[in-house]
Design a protein around this motif. Structure first.
Motif, PDB file in Angstrom:
ATOM      1  N   TYR A 156       0.834  -1.195   0.000  1.00  0.00           N
ATOM      2  CA  TYR A 156       0.000   0.000   0.000  1.00  0.00           C
ATOM      3  C   TYR A 156       0.867   1.243   0.000  1.00  0.00           C
ATOM      4  O   TYR A 156       1.937   1.255   0.601  1.00  0.00           O
ATOM      5  N   LYS A 157       0.396   2.288  -0.663  1.00  0.00           N
ATOM      6  CA  LYS A 157       1.050   3.595  -0.648  1.00  0.00           C
ATOM      7  C   LYS A 157       0.179   4.501   0.215  1.00  0.00           C
ATOM      8  O   LYS A 157      -1.011   4.675  -0.053  1.00  0.00           O
ATOM      9  N   VAL A 158       0.779   5.068   1.256  1.00  0.00           N
ATOM     10  CA  VAL A 158       0.060   5.917   2.203  1.00  0.00           C
ATOM     11  C   VAL A 158       0.596   7.337   2.052  1.00  0.00           C
ATOM     12  O   VAL A 158       1.799   7.564   2.171  1.00  0.00           O
ATOM     13  N   ASP A 178       5.532   3.638   1.556  1.00  0.00           N
ATOM     14  CA  ASP A 178       5.033   2.355   1.058  1.00  0.00           C
ATOM     15  C   ASP A 178       5.166   1.338   2.179  1.00  0.00           C
ATOM     16  O   ASP A 178       6.229   1.245   2.802  1.00  0.00           O
ATOM     17  N   LYS A 237      -6.266  -1.639   4.728  1.00  0.00           N
ATOM     18  CA  LYS A 237      -5.965  -0.210   4.640  1.00  0.00           C
ATOM     19  C   LYS A 237      -5.742   0.391   6.024  1.00  0.00           C
ATOM     20  O   LYS A 237      -4.871   1.240   6.195  1.00  0.00           O
ATOM     21  N   ALA A 281      -2.357  -0.509   7.139  1.00  0.00           N
ATOM     22  CA  ALA A 281      -1.381   0.266   6.371  1.00  0.00           C
ATOM     23  C   ALA A 281      -1.212   1.654   6.973  1.00  0.00           C
ATOM     24  O   ALA A 281      -0.090   2.154   7.106  1.00  0.00           O
ATOM     25  N   LYS A 282      -2.319   2.293   7.358  1.00  0.00           N
ATOM     26  CA  LYS A 282      -2.240   3.605   7.999  1.00  0.00           C
ATOM     27  C   LYS A 282      -1.467   3.515   9.307  1.00  0.00           C
ATOM     28  O   LYS A 282      -0.645   4.380   9.617  1.00  0.00           O
ATOM     29  N   VAL A 335      -4.938   6.066   1.231  1.00  0.00           N
ATOM     30  CA  VAL A 335      -4.289   4.756   1.118  1.00  0.00           C
ATOM     31  C   VAL A 335      -4.758   4.112  -0.180  1.00  0.00           C
ATOM     32  O   VAL A 335      -5.949   4.066  -0.456  1.00  0.00           O
ATOM     33  N   ARG A 336      -3.790   3.640  -0.963  1.00  0.00           N
ATOM     34  CA  ARG A 336      -4.160   2.900  -2.172  1.00  0.00           C
ATOM     35  C   ARG A 336      -3.228   1.722  -2.364  1.00  0.00           C
ATOM     36  O   ARG A 336      -2.046   1.770  -2.004  1.00  0.00           O
TER      37      ARG A 336
END
Length: 61
Positions: free
Chosen positions: A7-9, A21, A27, A30-31, A57-58
């Motif tokens: 994930y890219k945050v 990353d 998600k 990831a955060k 987040v994606r």
């Protein structure tokens, strides 16, 4: 068995810019991982970070 995804945050929280990353299962996780990497800690602040709509987040392949 579930596997971790990349994930890219990105975003800004309490004056700190986040552009990280991470590998996570969701998600929200990831955060949380991005927050720890950027030096945001503590139970109360982390809860606010996870609920924040300023942090995007994606999933990345």
């Amino acid at each position: 068995m579930a596997k971790e995804n990349k994930y890219k945050v990105t975003g800004e929280f309490e004056g700190k810019k986040i552009n990280v990353d991470v590998m996570a299962y969701s998600k929200k996780q990831a955060k949380m991982k991005a927050g720890f990497k950027c030096g945001i800690g503590g139970r109360e602040r982390m809860g606010k970070l996870i609920k924040s709509r300023n942090i995007k987040v994606r999933m990345v392949k």
